[in-house]
Design a protein around this motif. Sequence first.
Motif, mmCIF file in Angstrom:
data_model
loop_
_atom_site.group_PDB
_atom_site.id
_atom_site.type_symbol
_atom_site.label_atom_id
_atom_site.label_comp_id
_atom_site.label_asym_id
_atom_site.label_seq_id
_atom_site.Cartn_x
_atom_site.Cartn_y
_atom_site.Cartn_z
ATOM 1 N N ASN A 44 -38.060 -29.995 12.772
ATOM 2 C CA ASN A 44 -37.338 -31.573 13.156
ATOM 3 C C ASN A 44 -37.894 -32.838 11.750
ATOM 4 O OD1 ASN A 44 -35.130 -30.379 14.329
ATOM 5 N ND2 ASN A 44 -36.385 -30.889 16.297
ATOM 6 N N GLY A 45 -38.804 -32.828 10.894
ATOM 7 C CA GLY A 45 -39.221 -33.570 10.201
ATOM 8 C C GLY A 45 -40.495 -34.404 10.679
ATOM 9 N N ARG A 46 -40.711 -33.855 11.778
ATOM 10 C CA ARG A 46 -42.256 -34.205 11.910
ATOM 11 C C ARG A 46 -43.104 -33.313 12.491
ATOM 12 N NH1 ARG A 46 -38.845 -37.866 17.101
ATOM 13 N NH2 ARG A 46 -38.621 -39.302 15.850
ATOM 14 N N ALA A 47 -45.000 -33.731 12.009
ATOM 15 C CA ALA A 47 -46.085 -32.754 12.431
ATOM 16 C C ALA A 47 -46.536 -33.043 13.454
ATOM 17 C CB ALA A 47 -46.590 -33.040 10.579
ATOM 18 N N GLY A 48 -47.053 -32.170 14.389
ATOM 19 C CA GLY A 48 -47.613 -32.401 15.247
ATOM 20 C C GLY A 48 -49.546 -32.577 14.276
ATOM 21 N N ILE A 49 -50.546 -32.968 14.833
ATOM 22 C CA ILE A 49 -51.838 -33.052 14.680
ATOM 23 C C ILE A 49 -52.377 -33.189 15.826
ATOM 24 C CG2 ILE A 49 -52.993 -34.761 12.792
ATOM 25 C CD1 ILE A 49 -50.185 -33.952 11.353
ATOM 26 N N ARG A 50 -53.338 -31.886 15.788
ATOM 27 C CA ARG A 50 -54.355 -31.732 16.263
ATOM 28 C C ARG A 50 -55.843 -32.178 15.941
ATOM 29 N NH1 ARG A 50 -55.214 -25.688 18.250
ATOM 30 N NH2 ARG A 50 -54.971 -26.329 15.770
ATOM 31 N N PHE A 51 -56.605 -33.156 16.705
ATOM 32 C CA PHE A 51 -57.445 -34.000 16.498
ATOM 33 C C PHE A 51 -59.069 -32.904 16.323
ATOM 34 C CE2 PHE A 51 -55.613 -37.713 17.486
ATOM 35 C CZ PHE A 51 -55.118 -38.423 16.168
ATOM 36 N N SER A 52 -60.519 -32.987 15.598
ATOM 37 C CA SER A 52 -61.048 -31.922 15.589
ATOM 38 C C SER A 52 -62.448 -32.513 16.423
ATOM 39 C CB SER A 52 -61.849 -32.249 14.064
ATOM 40 O OG SER A 52 -62.421 -33.575 14.045
ATOM 41 N N SER A 53 -62.115 -33.983 17.379
ATOM 42 C CA SER A 53 -62.803 -34.495 18.073
ATOM 43 C C SER A 53 -61.910 -35.381 18.717
ATOM 44 C CB SER A 53 -63.867 -35.470 17.918
ATOM 45 O OG SER A 53 -63.464 -35.933 16.983
ATOM 46 N N VAL A 54 -62.491 -35.870 20.639
ATOM 47 C CA VAL A 54 -60.809 -36.635 20.872
ATOM 48 C C VAL A 54 -61.683 -38.040 20.650
ATOM 49 C CG1 VAL A 54 -61.273 -37.217 23.861
ATOM 50 C CG2 VAL A 54 -62.167 -35.121 23.123
ATOM 51 N N ILE A 55 -60.806 -38.500 21.045
ATOM 52 C CA ILE A 55 -60.173 -39.974 20.465
ATOM 53 C C ILE A 55 -60.328 -40.750 21.462
ATOM 54 C CG2 ILE A 55 -59.819 -39.477 18.418
ATOM 55 C CD1 ILE A 55 -56.930 -40.939 19.295
ATOM 56 N N ASP A 56 -60.729 -42.527 21.703
ATOM 57 C CA ASP A 56 -61.174 -43.544 22.343
ATOM 58 C C ASP A 56 -59.567 -43.581 22.156
ATOM 59 O OD1 ASP A 56 -61.275 -44.979 24.575
ATOM 60 O OD2 ASP A 56 -63.226 -45.739 24.251
ATOM 61 N N LEU A 57 -58.383 -43.452 23.150
ATOM 62 C CA LEU A 57 -57.307 -44.007 22.908
ATOM 63 C C LEU A 57 -57.333 -46.004 23.809
ATOM 64 C CD1 LEU A 57 -55.022 -41.998 24.839
ATOM 65 C CD2 LEU A 57 -54.944 -42.944 22.304
ATOM 66 N N ALA A 58 -58.362 -46.430 24.218
ATOM 67 C CA ALA A 58 -58.131 -47.746 24.748
ATOM 68 C C ALA A 58 -58.643 -48.082 23.569
ATOM 69 C CB ALA A 58 -59.553 -48.146 25.605
ATOM 70 N N VAL A 59 -59.700 -47.701 22.806
ATOM 71 C CA VAL A 59 -60.011 -48.788 21.316
ATOM 72 C C VAL A 59 -58.504 -48.620 20.425
ATOM 73 C CG1 VAL A 59 -61.165 -48.338 19.192
ATOM 74 C CG2 VAL A 59 -62.480 -48.035 21.491
ATOM 75 N N TYR A 60 -57.585 -47.220 20.246
ATOM 76 C CA TYR A 60 -56.901 -47.083 19.448
ATOM 77 C C TYR A 60 -56.267 -48.414 20.075
ATOM 78 C CZ TYR A 60 -51.777 -46.004 18.546
ATOM 79 O OH TYR A 60 -51.089 -45.689 17.807
ATOM 80 N N ARG A 61 -55.778 -48.109 21.433
ATOM 81 C CA ARG A 61 -54.818 -49.657 21.431
ATOM 82 C C ARG A 61 -54.537 -50.634 21.564
ATOM 83 N NH1 ARG A 61 -55.562 -46.835 26.630
ATOM 84 N NH2 ARG A 61 -54.549 -44.423 26.888
ATOM 85 N N ARG A 62 -56.202 -51.224 21.742
ATOM 86 C CA ARG A 62 -56.695 -52.567 21.353
ATOM 87 C C ARG A 62 -56.164 -52.814 20.080
ATOM 88 N NH1 ARG A 62 -61.102 -51.237 24.629
ATOM 89 N NH2 ARG A 62 -61.920 -50.843 23.048
ATOM 90 N N ALA A 63 -57.016 -51.840 19.046
ATOM 91 C CA ALA A 63 -56.637 -51.976 17.623
ATOM 92 C C ALA A 63 -55.017 -52.291 16.980
ATOM 93 C CB ALA A 63 -56.793 -51.120 17.065
ATOM 94 N N THR A 64 -54.056 -51.465 18.356
ATOM 95 C CA THR A 64 -52.903 -51.620 17.099
ATOM 96 C C THR A 64 -52.150 -52.883 18.518
ATOM 97 O OG1 THR A 64 -52.143 -49.591 19.148
ATOM 98 C CG2 THR A 64 -52.664 -49.107 16.986
ATOM 99 N N MET A 65 -52.813 -53.278 19.127
ATOM 100 C CA MET A 65 -52.027 -54.029 20.132
ATOM 101 C C MET A 65 -50.819 -54.988 19.938
ATOM 102 S SD MET A 65 -54.315 -56.314 23.102
ATOM 103 C CE MET A 65 -53.433 -57.826 24.231
ATOM 104 N N HIS A 66 -50.929 -55.941 18.613
ATOM 105 C CA HIS A 66 -50.099 -56.740 18.033
ATOM 106 C C HIS A 66 -48.852 -55.574 16.239
ATOM 107 C CE1 HIS A 66 -51.289 -59.606 20.862
ATOM 108 N NE2 HIS A 66 -52.380 -59.486 20.378
ATOM 109 N N VAL A 67 -49.410 -54.710 16.724
ATOM 110 C CA VAL A 67 -48.908 -53.969 15.641
ATOM 111 C C VAL A 67 -47.492 -53.492 15.653
ATOM 112 C CG1 VAL A 67 -48.941 -51.833 13.560
ATOM 113 C CG2 VAL A 67 -50.797 -53.961 15.192
ATOM 114 N N VAL A 68 -46.401 -52.867 15.252
ATOM 115 C CA VAL A 68 -45.124 -52.379 15.415
ATOM 116 C C VAL A 68 -44.945 -50.999 14.638
ATOM 117 C CG1 VAL A 68 -43.584 -52.355 16.236
ATOM 118 C CG2 VAL A 68 -44.464 -53.845 17.247
#
Length: 106
Positions: free
Chosen positions: A82-106
């Motif tokens: 349906n026009g979307r792609a499921g992407i699988r990472f090669s290693s685990v990422i830190d979601l807390a770091v991602y959340r902090r970096a995207t806190m003000h991004v929409v």
Amino acid sequence: MTIPLAVIATKTDFVERAPREEGQCHADFYGPTVAPFRSRVRNISTSGMLIDCPAALRIDDVLVARLPGVGEIICTVARLRNGRAGIRFSSVIDLAVYRRATMHVV
């Protein structure tokens, strides 16, 4: 830092699926068989994400995703629907770091 194409092309192991949460940003992608593109992250977890899919992607394409706070990570296209792609990472990422970096991004 850019991951060399030779490393990307030989990556064969990826992490198992983890629970997802809503995405907060756009990510840049490139790979040995895919032209560079930018896409919205619909949801994300420590093991992968769902993105809006450009028509050129195929299942098992190996890519590098550039995510806010996380940096570059090797990943693969696990599914297309349906026009979307499921992407699988090669290693685990830190979601807390991602959340902090995207806190003000929409």
